[in-house]
Design a protein around this motif. Structure first.
Motif, PDB file in Angstrom:
ATOM      1  N   GLU A  25       0.924  -1.192  -0.073  1.00 32.40           N
ATOM      2  CA  GLU A  25       0.067  -0.004  -0.021  1.00 32.40           C
ATOM      3  C   GLU A  25       0.605   1.417   0.051  1.00 32.40           C
ATOM      4  N   SER A  26       0.213   2.355  -0.054  1.00 34.72           N
ATOM      5  CA  SER A  26       1.072   3.606  -0.117  1.00 34.72           C
ATOM      6  C   SER A  26       1.944   3.711   0.982  1.00 34.72           C
ATOM      7  N   LEU A  71      -5.014  -8.416   3.366  1.00 37.40           N
ATOM      8  CA  LEU A  71      -5.336  -7.759   2.081  1.00 37.40           C
ATOM      9  C   LEU A  71      -6.270  -8.447   1.248  1.00 37.40           C
ATOM     10  N   SER A  99      -9.866  -8.171   1.952  1.00 44.18           N
ATOM     11  CA  SER A  99     -10.297  -6.998   1.921  1.00 44.18           C
ATOM     12  C   SER A  99     -10.736  -6.254   1.019  1.00 44.18           C
ATOM     13  N   VAL A 100     -10.351  -7.102  -0.158  1.00 43.25           N
ATOM     14  CA  VAL A 100     -10.669  -6.567  -1.609  1.00 43.25           C
ATOM     15  C   VAL A 100     -11.796  -7.352  -2.060  1.00 43.25           C
ATOM     16  N   LYS A 118     -20.158  -8.664   4.626  1.00 42.55           N
ATOM     17  CA  LYS A 118     -19.428  -7.431   4.505  1.00 42.55           C
ATOM     18  C   LYS A 118     -17.911  -7.866   4.339  1.00 42.55           C
ATOM     19  N   LEU A 119     -17.302  -6.906   4.048  1.00 38.67           N
ATOM     20  CA  LEU A 119     -15.752  -7.035   3.891  1.00 38.67           C
ATOM     21  C   LEU A 119     -15.038  -7.133   5.211  1.00 38.67           C
ATOM     22  N   ASP A 120     -13.942  -7.688   5.151  1.00 37.57           N
ATOM     23  CA  ASP A 120     -13.136  -7.834   6.760  1.00 37.57           C
ATOM     24  C   ASP A 120     -12.156  -7.143   6.440  1.00 37.57           C
ATOM     25  N   PRO A 121     -11.919  -5.634   6.740  1.00 40.59           N
ATOM     26  CA  PRO A 121     -10.877  -4.801   6.518  1.00 40.59           C
ATOM     27  C   PRO A 121      -9.880  -5.000   7.807  1.00 40.59           C
ATOM     28  N   VAL A 122      -8.464  -4.499   7.242  1.00 40.32           N
ATOM     29  CA  VAL A 122      -7.454  -4.524   8.260  1.00 40.32           C
ATOM     30  C   VAL A 122      -7.983  -3.192   9.000  1.00 40.32           C
ATOM     31  N   GLU A 123      -8.164  -3.361  10.147  1.00 42.21           N
ATOM     32  CA  GLU A 123      -8.438  -2.277  11.008  1.00 42.21           C
ATOM     33  C   GLU A 123      -7.034  -1.174  11.355  1.00 42.21           C
ATOM     34  N   GLY A 124      -7.430  -0.202  11.602  1.00 41.42           N
ATOM     35  CA  GLY A 124      -6.232   0.872  11.936  1.00 41.42           C
ATOM     36  C   GLY A 124      -5.322   1.213  10.760  1.00 41.42           C
ATOM     37  N   GLN A 125      -4.387   2.128  10.975  1.00 37.75           N
ATOM     38  CA  GLN A 125      -3.736   2.671  10.006  1.00 37.75           C
ATOM     39  C   GLN A 125      -2.136   2.119   9.917  1.00 37.75           C
ATOM     40  N   PRO A 126      -1.438   2.207   8.541  1.00 35.45           N
ATOM     41  CA  PRO A 126       0.202   1.932   8.624  1.00 35.45           C
ATOM     42  C   PRO A 126       0.647   2.651   9.711  1.00 35.45           C
ATOM     43  N   ARG A 172      -1.967  -3.890  14.177  1.00 34.42           N
ATOM     44  CA  ARG A 172      -3.297  -4.080  13.407  1.00 34.42           C
ATOM     45  C   ARG A 172      -3.607  -5.835  13.482  1.00 34.42           C
TER      46      ARG A 172
END
Lengths: 331, 337
Positions: free
Chosen positions: A41-42, A254, A257-258, A268-276, A291
């Protein structure tokens, strides 16, 4: 011997907010003719790691502070400025993300295409012009004589990216670095460009490093996939290993989550919580730990080594064996 | 009610909220500085019809220049359409002025793509979210308004203390949540999400998609979800419309469109989307669509897709194909399907 050997590469940025550990000791190799993907990711350091190979990181604020990049029997980090310029474009070509800004707007397409072969290979103008025509046909641009007279603003985004590919291939390099080559393009044009890059690299036997944030883009084209997170490679293996048998929680997350275009929505999607994490404040523990749903005490003590979890498949996680076992239970 | 209600995407009523009929938006192309004259028109949107039901998320997909963003801007009354009507709860929007327009604008909000340029860098987050609430006179009292801002931040998964921060102190995902909180503050019925998750990294994108879905269910929102990302559209939308060069080429319920695409452009588009699975990718046929998108100033005659189409017949360049219902709820603009 591998074509390119990156060993413990470290690139840092010295800013007023502190030292950014953009690339924090990564190692990988690229064999002749092989396509290697670097995904993440960015801000994970994937572009900086690629720019470091050609020493294109702006200094200041950036500096390559350690490591070795072996290419054709030399360490690229020890070359003089003049010597590295001879490598750029001659032996290693590069394709940037933005076809709008990476071509010179005041030079014709023909001038930009012939410049490299005149400089690196000492071609006469006539010979360079015929090489340019040949390249334009190779990358599938119709009516090359007219296009060579035109300027970048006359061309569409897809066509400019074809010109970038032609420029990268002009001197028959051994390796091409493609930094998000299709991110700025529409999906049908993206498919055309990816297919073109695959066919040309296979035909000409050129190795390629493809940097991308899109997991789908590299599934079809990459022989090996390196997943980066916070300046480190956290998983590496064949595309099939990484996509079908992920052993690092970040890779797993990853992939989960797509949403996928080929599957009906099930939940529902299962996102990675939080931020890098903030790359100026890494503390030597596992950077994904805050995370990670598999995190345990050990993860706060040290950064796990990139350890073998299968033949040619490595992951940097203390619990990769358990993740493997857990996945089999689910399957 | 049909099977939509059971598809994990929330419930939709049969009540039409927005009705777009014969919408055209042609932008003039001018030449000359002193004697400006119109030499051509960019046919950004060229005669499209669709309805959006209350509680529904309608996806609008297509590539650059297909007119999807312009369609959204017309509904938002940010453009004055060249022709056609846009009804909101049965009321024509295009003639509205002054207070009437302002009253409708409160109920129709927008979330933009770029969380970096859509927030004023000189305002604090609390002011960004609070200003529209003040302008529309919803909560005149400053203290109560600040309280409401903190609630909105919490609803959007942000720390209420962020109200005192500036946009540059936040990440892209956090800024996008601020954009959502700003839209929500006016208690809208309808939100145009224009590439609202496209600029975000995948792990953050999934968080924002889930937030949009939760808010839709909690506040009975209706979305027009404009996106070029077909995977995201499949996940979040009830129905999907595909646009190409200012025309609508196909419209159907989501799974019907993705499992049974009819229009050759839709099929080409789906074929081009990479799937994150090497085994499936290797097995795919990969029929790659040829050519590039023509200019909307001088679009091809007849069916605008015919120069790139793999099932083109003699009649395609001659007549514009009708947008017809080939199956209940499945509309296609192609004579050959």
């Amino acid at each position: 011997m591998a074509l390119l050997e990156i060993d413990e590469l470290k690139t840092q940025f010295f800013t007023s907010a502190g030292t950014v550990l953009a690339v924090d000791g990564i190692s990988y190799t690229v064999e002749e003719g092989e396509t290697v993907a670097v995904v993440g990711e960015s801000g994970c350091g994937k572009s900086v790691s690629a720019l470091s190979i050609l020493r294109l990181v702006a200094d200041p604020p950036g500096r390559i502070v350690g490591g070795r990049i072996g290419f054709m029997g030399r360490n690229l980090l020890e070359l003089s400025d003049r010597e590295i310029r001879e490598v750029r474009g001659r032996h290693i070509g590069i394709i940037f993300q933005e076809p709008m800004t990476s071509l010179n707007p005041v030079l014709s397409i023909g001038t930009q295409l012939t410049e490299t072969v005149v400089h690196h290979l000492g071609y006469s103008e006539q010979k360079a012009a015929s090489r340019a025509l040949e390249l334009m046909e190779m990358v599938g641009i119709s009516d090359p004589p007219r296009r060579l007279e035109q300027y970048p603003h006359h061309l569409s985004g897809g066509m400019r990216q074809r010109v970038m590919i032609a420029m990268a291939l002009a001197c028959e390099p051994k390796l091409i670095i493609a930094d998000e080559p299709t991110t700025a393009l529409d999906v049908t044009i993206q498919a055309q460009i990816l297919e073109l890059m695959k066919n040309l690299t296979r035909e000409l036997g050129v190795a390629m490093i493809i940097i991308t944030h899109n997991l789908g883009v590299v599934a079809r084209y990459a022989d090996r996939v390196n997943v980066m997170y916070a300046g480190k490679i956290i998983e590496t293996g064949t595309a099939e290993d990484v996509y079908h048998r992920p052993r690092h929680p970040y890779t797993l997350a990853l992939l989960n989550s797509v949403p996928r275009v080929d599957q009906q929505r099930s939940a529902k999607l299962d996102p990675v919580e939080g931020q890098p994490p903030d790359l100026t404040r890494l503390d030597g523990s596992c950077s994904f730990r805050p995370r990670c749903r598999f995190a345990q005490e050990e993860c706060a003590q040290a950064f796990p080594e990139l350890a073998y979890v299968g033949d040619g498949h490595r992951a940097a996680c203390f619990r990769s064996q358990e993740i493997a076992a857990g996945l089999e239970q689910v399957a | 009610m049909n099977d939509i209600a059971t598809s994990h995407r929330g419930t939709v009523s049969d009540d039409v909220l927005i009705s777009v009929d014969g919408l055209k938006m042609h932008f003039p192309v001018t030449e000359g500085v002193v004697l400006r004259r119109v030499v051509a028109h960019v046919k950004a949107v060229d005669g499209i019809n669709f309805e959006i039901r209350r509680g529904e998320t309608l996806g609008l997909v297509g590539e650059s220049g297909c007119g999807k963003t312009t369609t959204g801007r017309c509904i938002l009354q940010l453009e004055r359409p060249t022709a056609g009507s846009i009804l909101f709860e049965g009321r024509e929007l295009s003639g509205l002025k002054g207070d009437e327009l302002r009253a409708i604008r409160r109920r129709i909000q927008v979330i933009f793509q770029d969380p970096y340029s859509s927030l004023n860098p000189r305002l604090k987050i609390g002011e960004i979210i609070g200003e529209p609430i003040r302008v529309h006179g919803l909560i005149p009292d400053k203290a109560k308004r600040d309280q409401r801002v903190r609630e909105l931040l919490a609803v959007c998964g942000l720390n209420p203390a962020f109200a005192d921060r500036y946009p540059h102190e936040m990440s892209g995902g956090q800024r996008q949540r601020v954009g959502i909180a700003r839209a929500l503050g006016l208690e809208p019925d309808f939100i145009v999400c224009d590439e609202a998750v496209s600029a975000l990294d995948v792990s953050i994108q999934a968080q924002v998609i889930n937030l949009l879905e939760d808010l839709r269910d909690e506040f009975d929102l209706t979305y027009l979800f404009i996106s070029h990302d077909l995977s995201v559209v499949r996940h979040i939308c009830h129905r999907v419309a595909v646009m190409y060069l200012g025309k609508m080429v196909e419209l159907a319920e989501t799974d019907e469109l993705f499992d049974n695409p009819k229009h050759p452009y839709t099929r080409a588009l789906l074929e081009a989307v990479p799937i994150p699975d090497p085994v499936i990718e290797q097995a795919r046929a990969h029929q790659i669509i040829k050519g590039e998108i023509p200019s909307p100033i001088n679009p091809p005659s007849g069916c605008v897709f015919h120069p790139r189409c793999d099932i083109v017949v003699e009649g395609c360049p001659k007549a514009v194909p009708a947008f017809r219902e080939v199956k209940p709820g499945h509309w296609v603009a192609c004579t050959e399907v």
